[in-house]
Design an enzyme around this catalytic site. Structure first.
Site, mmCIF file in Angstrom:
data_model
loop_
_atom_site.group_PDB
_atom_site.id
_atom_site.type_symbol
_atom_site.label_atom_id
_atom_site.label_comp_id
_atom_site.label_asym_id
_atom_site.label_seq_id
_atom_site.Cartn_x
_atom_site.Cartn_y
_atom_site.Cartn_z
ATOM 1 N N HIS A 8 16.809 52.538 73.980
ATOM 2 C CA HIS A 8 15.972 53.735 74.105
ATOM 3 C C HIS A 8 15.485 53.836 75.550
ATOM 4 O O HIS A 8 15.564 54.888 76.158
ATOM 5 C CB HIS A 8 14.798 53.673 73.133
ATOM 6 C CG HIS A 8 13.931 54.881 73.170
ATOM 7 N ND1 HIS A 8 14.350 56.114 72.727
ATOM 8 C CD2 HIS A 8 12.655 55.059 73.619
ATOM 9 C CE1 HIS A 8 13.379 57.000 72.885
ATOM 10 N NE2 HIS A 8 12.344 56.388 73.431
ATOM 11 N N CYS A 61 11.713 62.293 68.791
ATOM 12 C CA CYS A 61 12.677 61.739 69.731
ATOM 13 C C CYS A 61 13.763 60.897 69.071
ATOM 14 O O CYS A 61 14.675 60.428 69.757
ATOM 15 C CB CYS A 61 11.960 60.920 70.800
ATOM 16 S SG CYS A 61 10.834 61.925 71.804
ATOM 17 N N HIS A 86 14.818 61.996 79.672
ATOM 18 C CA HIS A 86 14.544 61.909 78.236
ATOM 19 C C HIS A 86 14.494 63.332 77.673
ATOM 20 O O HIS A 86 13.503 64.037 77.826
ATOM 21 C CB HIS A 86 13.215 61.191 78.014
ATOM 22 C CG HIS A 86 12.924 60.852 76.589
ATOM 23 N ND1 HIS A 86 13.648 61.343 75.530
ATOM 24 C CD2 HIS A 86 11.957 60.052 76.037
ATOM 25 C CE1 HIS A 86 13.152 60.881 74.398
ATOM 26 N NE2 HIS A 86 12.133 60.081 74.679
ATOM 27 N N LYS A 108 18.811 56.919 80.198
ATOM 28 C CA LYS A 108 17.693 57.809 80.560
ATOM 29 C C LYS A 108 17.347 57.657 82.033
ATOM 30 O O LYS A 108 16.697 58.529 82.618
ATOM 31 C CB LYS A 108 16.474 57.526 79.685
ATOM 32 C CG LYS A 108 16.630 57.962 78.235
ATOM 33 C CD LYS A 108 15.340 57.723 77.456
ATOM 34 C CE LYS A 108 15.480 58.116 75.999
ATOM 35 N NZ LYS A 108 16.328 57.187 75.224
ATOM 36 N N PHE A 143 7.575 59.489 69.088
ATOM 37 C CA PHE A 143 6.174 59.708 68.745
ATOM 38 C C PHE A 143 6.054 59.922 67.235
ATOM 39 O O PHE A 143 6.929 60.510 66.595
ATOM 40 C CB PHE A 143 5.633 60.935 69.473
ATOM 41 C CG PHE A 143 5.330 60.691 70.933
ATOM 42 C CD1 PHE A 143 5.385 59.432 71.474
ATOM 43 C CD2 PHE A 143 4.973 61.749 71.761
ATOM 44 C CE1 PHE A 143 5.110 59.207 72.816
ATOM 45 C CE2 PHE A 143 4.697 61.548 73.099
ATOM 46 C CZ PHE A 143 4.760 60.278 73.627
ATOM 47 N N GLU A 182 10.651 47.379 72.854
ATOM 48 C CA GLU A 182 12.077 47.390 72.527
ATOM 49 C C GLU A 182 12.722 46.038 72.830
ATOM 50 O O GLU A 182 13.553 45.547 72.049
ATOM 51 C CB GLU A 182 12.770 48.504 73.307
ATOM 52 C CG GLU A 182 14.235 48.653 72.991
ATOM 53 C CD GLU A 182 14.855 49.876 73.648
ATOM 54 O OE1 GLU A 182 16.019 50.169 73.322
ATOM 55 O OE2 GLU A 182 14.184 50.526 74.478
#
Length: 439
Positions: A326, A186, A363, A358, A422, A337
């Site tokens: 993010h 990602c 996403h 997002k 991830f 975050e």
């Protein structure tokens, strides 16, 4: 120093430092949920509209999470031929359409030598949709362990190798310089831009067509995220299902899309009087070496990536005017975050707007970092910060200014964009107006 169209003579020095060669964005192309083309995309974001809905690309009724942000993409209307549609996976179709828009926007075609031109694309999942459908075909919907290859597509190898997407774009732009793919999950869309900018700084190319594309709204992808409960199960309210930094958030909404950019060496762009959206001045990536899906407390690795990216740009944290978060809308990511921004930006983190798009476009895995970069470049262009949609009940642990619900006019000269993926990947990108950076 040689420029476009010139062959370096023996002994010529090609500057390889950030001070010697600066990198700018001169073209943008977008295929996104709710908007095909950069103008429609920007209109969606600044209006605070959401493009999340019930999955329509396949029958998702057996799955836990049945919402996604799909692109209303008609490949024929977008200018692709029936042969190209047959040959290319949806991911590559997105990339070609966005790539053409970026090239047209920049006016670069015919103005650089092929060997000084490169292509770098990012993707997390490659040709997932075609591989998924082809496997179903050759295995008789999974009934047969011994597959019948004669029923498979003649383009199956292209689906299997993600580099085929970069190769298609290279043929379009006649790139004979560095061509490749970055796949870091990602964070791919951020990392490919950082890598592309480095190639230009090092003198490997003057122009690089770069970005990221993913189209992975397929049964196998939905099943994977269902298994770990990373996606939202808010199926009864798909339009408001993505809720970054909200107390009621319960997972991300899967998306798809693509953004492609023309990156150019600054003086190369100025010599041809190109329109400049932004300078790419800093990038860094870290890994927590801890867990495939888990995050350490306090956001240490993301904070370190932010600090390193700012150091590369030679910016103090106080220079940053906006943070593109993010903001995936998972419980642990949003808090992680928030802590990382406080750790890296200090008290300045409380003074600047932070938002997650997002909330509107979902996403799109490896592609979303590129889509967020497109939003950042246009925020610099228009002095408007996109909002975080669906943020109606703030999480007390997420206590920064997340620009809830409504876009905000705001002076923006320098932007920080962050990504988390991830595998423990944490990346940061710094964009700014070229005049903001005195190097």
């Amino acid at each position: 120093m040689p420029w476009a169209g010139e062959t370096p003579a023996e002994g010529d020095k090609v500057e390889g430092t950030p001070e010697g060669r600066r990198v700018v964005i001169t073209g943008i192309g977008v295929v996104a949920p709710g908007g095909i083309g950069r103008k429609q995309y920007w209109e969606l974001l600044t209006a605070g509209r959401t493009a999340t809905r019930t999955i329509s690309l396949f029958d998702a009724s057996p799955f836990r999470s049945r919402v996604a942000a799909e692109c209303d993409f008609d490949p024929l209307a977008a200018g692709l031929s029936r042969r190209q549609i047959r040959q290319w996976d949806r991911t590559t179709q997105f990339a070609v359409v966005a790539g053409r828009e970026a090239l047209e926007d920049s006016g670069i075609l015919g103005q650089t030598a092929p060997y000084r031109t490169g292509v770098m694309m990012g993707t997390a999942c490659g040709s997932t949709m075609s591989l998924d459908s082809e496997y179903a075909l050759v295995s008789d919907e999974g009934k047969s362990w011994q597959v019948d290859e004669f029923h498979g597509s003649p383009y199956l190898y292209d689906y299997f190798v993600p580099s085929s997407m970069a190769a298609e774009l290279a043929w379009i732009v006649e790139a004979e310089g560095p061509v490749g793919v970055v796949s870091t999950g990602c964070t791919s869309g951020v990392d490919v831009l950082g890598h592309s900018a480095d190639l230009i700084r090092e003198g490997q190319a003057d122009v690089i067509l770069t970005g990221a594309s993913d189209a992975a709204i397929s049964p196998i992808t939905v099943a994977c995220f269902d298994a770990i409960k990373a996606t939202t199960a808010r199926n009864d309210a798909p339009e408001t299902a993505s809720r970054p930094f909200d107390r009621t958030r319960n997972g991300f909404v899967l998306g798809e899309g693509c953004a492609v950019f023309v990156l150019e060496e600054l003086e190369h762009a100025r010599l041809r009087d190109a329109h400049i959206y932004a300078e790419v001045s800093g990038h860094a990536s870290r890994c927590n070496a801890y867990s495939m899906t888990g995050l350490n407390d306090q956001g240490l690795e993301m904070a370190d990536a932010i600090t390193a990216a700012l150091d590369m740009a030679r910016f103090d944290p106080a220079v940053i005017d906006y943070v593109n978060a993010h903001g995936s809308a998972t419980k642990q990511n949003d808090r992680h975050e928030t802590d990382a921004l406080k750790r890296s930006l200090g008290s300045h983190a409380y003074d600047i707007p932070v938002s997650s798009i997002k909330s509107m476009i979902g996403h799109s895995l490896g592609a979303v970092g590129a889509l967020e970069t497109a939003a950042c470049a246009m925020a610099l262009e228009h002095a408007v910060v996109p909002p975080t949609a669906n943020l109606t009940e703030p999480d007390p642990d997420c206590d920064l200014d997340y620009v809830p619900l409504t876009a905000r006019e705001h002076k923006v000269d320098a932007i920080l964009s962050v990504a988390s993926g991830f595998g423990g990947f944490q990346s940061a990108l710094v964009l700014n107006k070229p005049e903001r950076r005195a190097v």
